[in-house]
Design a protein around this motif. Sequence first.
Motif, PDB file in Angstrom:
ATOM      1  N   TYR A   2       0.823  -1.203   0.000  1.00  0.00           N
ATOM      2  CA  TYR A   2       0.000   0.000   0.000  1.00  0.00           C
ATOM      3  C   TYR A   2       0.861   1.259   0.000  1.00  0.00           C
ATOM      4  N   ILE A  36      -7.592  -3.236   3.838  1.00  0.00           N
ATOM      5  CA  ILE A  36      -8.475  -2.753   4.896  1.00  0.00           C
ATOM      6  C   ILE A  36      -9.689  -2.133   4.212  1.00  0.00           C
ATOM      7  N   THR A  65      -9.276  17.179  12.442  1.00  0.00           N
ATOM      8  CA  THR A  65      -9.381  17.525  13.867  1.00  0.00           C
ATOM      9  C   THR A  65     -10.387  18.647  14.105  1.00  0.00           C
ATOM     10  N   GLU A  66     -10.642  19.471  13.071  1.00  0.00           N
ATOM     11  CA  GLU A  66     -11.632  20.553  13.259  1.00  0.00           C
ATOM     12  C   GLU A  66     -13.027  20.001  13.529  1.00  0.00           C
ATOM     13  N   HIS A  73     -14.981  12.570  16.638  1.00  0.00           N
ATOM     14  CA  HIS A  73     -13.847  12.497  17.575  1.00  0.00           C
ATOM     15  C   HIS A  73     -13.415  11.036  17.731  1.00  0.00           C
ATOM     16  N   ALA A 103      -6.876   5.625  11.675  1.00  0.00           N
ATOM     17  CA  ALA A 103      -5.521   5.132  11.426  1.00  0.00           C
ATOM     18  C   ALA A 103      -5.534   3.981  10.423  1.00  0.00           C
ATOM     19  N   CYS A 104      -6.572   3.164  10.411  1.00  0.00           N
ATOM     20  CA  CYS A 104      -6.647   2.061   9.437  1.00  0.00           C
ATOM     21  C   CYS A 104      -7.592   2.398   8.280  1.00  0.00           C
ATOM     22  N   GLU A 118      -9.209  19.140  19.941  1.00  0.00           N
ATOM     23  CA  GLU A 118      -8.498  18.673  18.748  1.00  0.00           C
ATOM     24  C   GLU A 118      -7.248  17.881  19.116  1.00  0.00           C
ATOM     25  N   GLY A 163     -10.386   3.230   3.362  1.00  0.00           N
ATOM     26  CA  GLY A 163      -9.660   2.001   3.642  1.00  0.00           C
ATOM     27  C   GLY A 163      -8.318   1.972   2.933  1.00  0.00           C
ATOM     28  N   ARG A 164      -7.728   0.789   2.829  1.00  0.00           N
ATOM     29  CA  ARG A 164      -6.420   0.645   2.176  1.00  0.00           C
ATOM     30  C   ARG A 164      -6.520  -0.452   1.131  1.00  0.00           C
ATOM     31  N   ALA A 195     -13.613  17.634  15.497  1.00  0.00           N
ATOM     32  CA  ALA A 195     -13.528  16.867  16.738  1.00  0.00           C
ATOM     33  C   ALA A 195     -14.586  17.210  17.770  1.00  0.00           C
ATOM     34  N   SER A 218      -8.685   8.758   7.051  1.00  0.00           N
ATOM     35  CA  SER A 218      -9.525   9.896   7.414  1.00  0.00           C
ATOM     36  C   SER A 218     -10.534  10.194   6.305  1.00  0.00           C
ATOM     37  N   MET A 238     -11.726   9.733  14.571  1.00  0.00           N
ATOM     38  CA  MET A 238     -10.325  10.161  14.468  1.00  0.00           C
ATOM     39  C   MET A 238      -9.403   9.300  15.317  1.00  0.00           C
ATOM     40  N   THR A 239      -9.819   9.052  16.552  1.00  0.00           N
ATOM     41  CA  THR A 239      -8.905   8.373  17.475  1.00  0.00           C
ATOM     42  C   THR A 239      -8.905   6.863  17.290  1.00  0.00           C
TER      43      THR A 239
END
Lengths: 161, 441
Positions: A69, B347, B317-318, B326, B334-335, A127, B342-343, B320, B338, B329-330
Amino acid sequence: MELWNDMKLQINQQTYDVDVAEDTPLLWVIRDNLGMTGTKYGCGLAQCGACSVLIDGEVVRSCVMPASYAEGKQIITIEAIEQDDVGKRVVNAWVNHQVPQCGYCQSGQVMAATALLKATPYPTHEEISAAMGNLCRCGTYNAIEAAIDELAKEAKVEGTA
Amino acid sequence: MKKLTLVVVIVIIVGAVWLSNRTPDSPFAAQSAAVPSAALIQQGEYVARLSDCVACHTIPEQPAFSGGLKMATPIGAIYSTNITPDKQTGIGNYSLADFDRVLRHGVAPDGHRLYPAMPYPSYAKLHDDDVKALYAYFMHGVAPVAQVNHSSEIPWPLNMRWPLAFWSVLFTDGGSYQPQADKDEKWNRGAYLVQGPGHCGSCHTPRGLAMQEKALDESSEQFLAGALLDGWYAPSLRNDINIGVGRWSDEDIYQFLKNGRNKHAVVYGSMTDAYNNSTQFMSDDDLYAIAHYLKSLPSNPQLDGKAWQHQPTTVSTEMATQPGAHTYMTRCAACHGSDGMGREQWIPPLAGATSMLTHHDASAINITLNGSSRIVSQGVPDAYRMPPFRQQLSDQEIADVLSFIRTTWGNHGGDVAVDEVQAMRHDTDPASSDVIILQMR
C-alpha cells in the motif's frame, strides 16, 4: 495470493528495494528488512500507536499497513522527523518538557503530534485529544498536552504556520 | 353423511401418518457398496468443500466432522451430529441410500426428520454423481471418530419431529438441479453451486414464519436478497447497488471468494468461516461461474433504496467537537483512513460499505463490539484484522461513531440507537453463561 514483489519504497527521501510478500506489514519491512528500529512494535493491532509513521503526511499504524500500500508514497519515520521543520520543533518541545519516561511509545507520539500540528497549527484541547490517540503506559499524557499547547502558542506568536 | 365424514377423517389421518413416516425414494436404493476409486473419494472431498460440511459438523479443537456445534434457534438449542464413519456414534452403518435420504430429504435411517438447520432444501439439488462422491469420501476418506451425539434442547411439544415432514413437503422443491436450456453452461454451473452445495441462501435469503427460506432459486426476487441471522446482516448477493454486489465486477466476486478480500470488502462475521473452510478451496472455474450467476440476479430497487453517491470528506481535527467524529479520528482513521476509503484490498472502505448503507445496523454494531475473526488464506493466518472495541468504547460512543460513519461520505444507513448497541453487547457477551447469539460457523 502470496505475491513476492520487488518493491520500491520511498522512506525518508531515499528509495529502498525490498523483496517481500505484498501483504507484509510495513513495520516489519522498516524494522527487520531495513534496520530502522526507531519505529516500535506495540500491540500489533493498530490500537496503541507505537508504530505510527507518516505516509503522504497522514499518520498511519505501520503494524497493520501492507507494504504494498505504501509503494509510490512518501513514508516518513522517526529517524527523519527532525529534517522537518514542524517535526524538529516537536522534538525540541518534547526535550524542554522532558516528556518521555520509558520512551517506548514516544516515537509514535512525536509522529502523531507532528501530523496534528502540520494540519492544525493551533489545536484546541478537543483537537489535541482527537489526534493524540496513542497510548502511553507511563502516563505522560499531561506532559504531551503541555508540549503541544506550548507549540501552538509559539506558532501563534511567531506566525510560523 | 356421518359415515362419509368419518371415512374422510380416517383417510386424512392415514395419509398424514404415511407421509410423516414415509421413507423417501432414493435412486441408490438397490445399490450395494463397492469400494470406491481414489478419484471418486477425491471428488467427494471437493464436494464436501463446496458444501462446507465441516463448518457446522465440527467444533474447535475437535476432529473434523465429529459434530457437537451448538446452534441457537428461537425454540431451543440443537447440536450438529457426528458424520464420521464411526459405526457406533457416526454414520458408519449408513448405506448410500441412507446417506442420500438424510442429505437430500432430511430423513435419518431411523425415520426421524432433521431440523432444517441442516440445509437439505439446498442439498436436495445435488446431482446424483456428487452425492455418490460425497458418500465415498465420508466412508473412505474421513477417519472414524467415536463421539456420542448431544441431544437437542428443544422442549415438548416442539421437539416432535414428525410435523417436519409437512414442512418438508411445503418448503422444498425436490429433485436435483435441472439446467436451464436458455442459459449457458457457466451460468448453470454457477446456479447449481449457489443453490445446491454452496447453500448461500441459508444465510443470505430472508426466512419466513416457519423458518423456511423464502426462495430457493432466482425465480423470486427474495432469493439472496439479504437477511438478518445470528447477529449479522448477511448482505444481498443480487445486483443491488447499496446492499448487494451491484458495484462489484465478476473479478471482484472472484477475488472475494478466493482471497477473502477485494477493494470493496473483507470477509467478516459468519462469512469468515465460509471463506476459511469452503470458498477458497473452490476451483477458479467454479468461482467465476458463481460470479457469473450472481451478476445475473437483478436488483430490487424497492429494497435497495436510493443508490449510494460517494461524497468525499476528510475527517479532520476541526470536526472533533462532534462526538462521533472524535471517536472516528482516534479509533478508526488510522486504518480506515480519514477519508473512509480504507487501504485497497487490505483494509475495507467504510465509505459505501454495505453495512453502512443498509438500515439493518446489526453487522456494524457487532463487528465494532466484537471485531472480525481470523482469516486463514492458504494456511496462513492474516496479519491484521478488526479489533474488538467491547472493552474500550461505551454503548454511547459506539452509537455515536457508527451514526457518524453511517451518515458521512454519502452513506445513508442512518443513526444507530444506544439501546441497539446495548442489546447486541448483552447478546454477544462472551463472558456470559447465557450467550443469546452463538457464533454460527
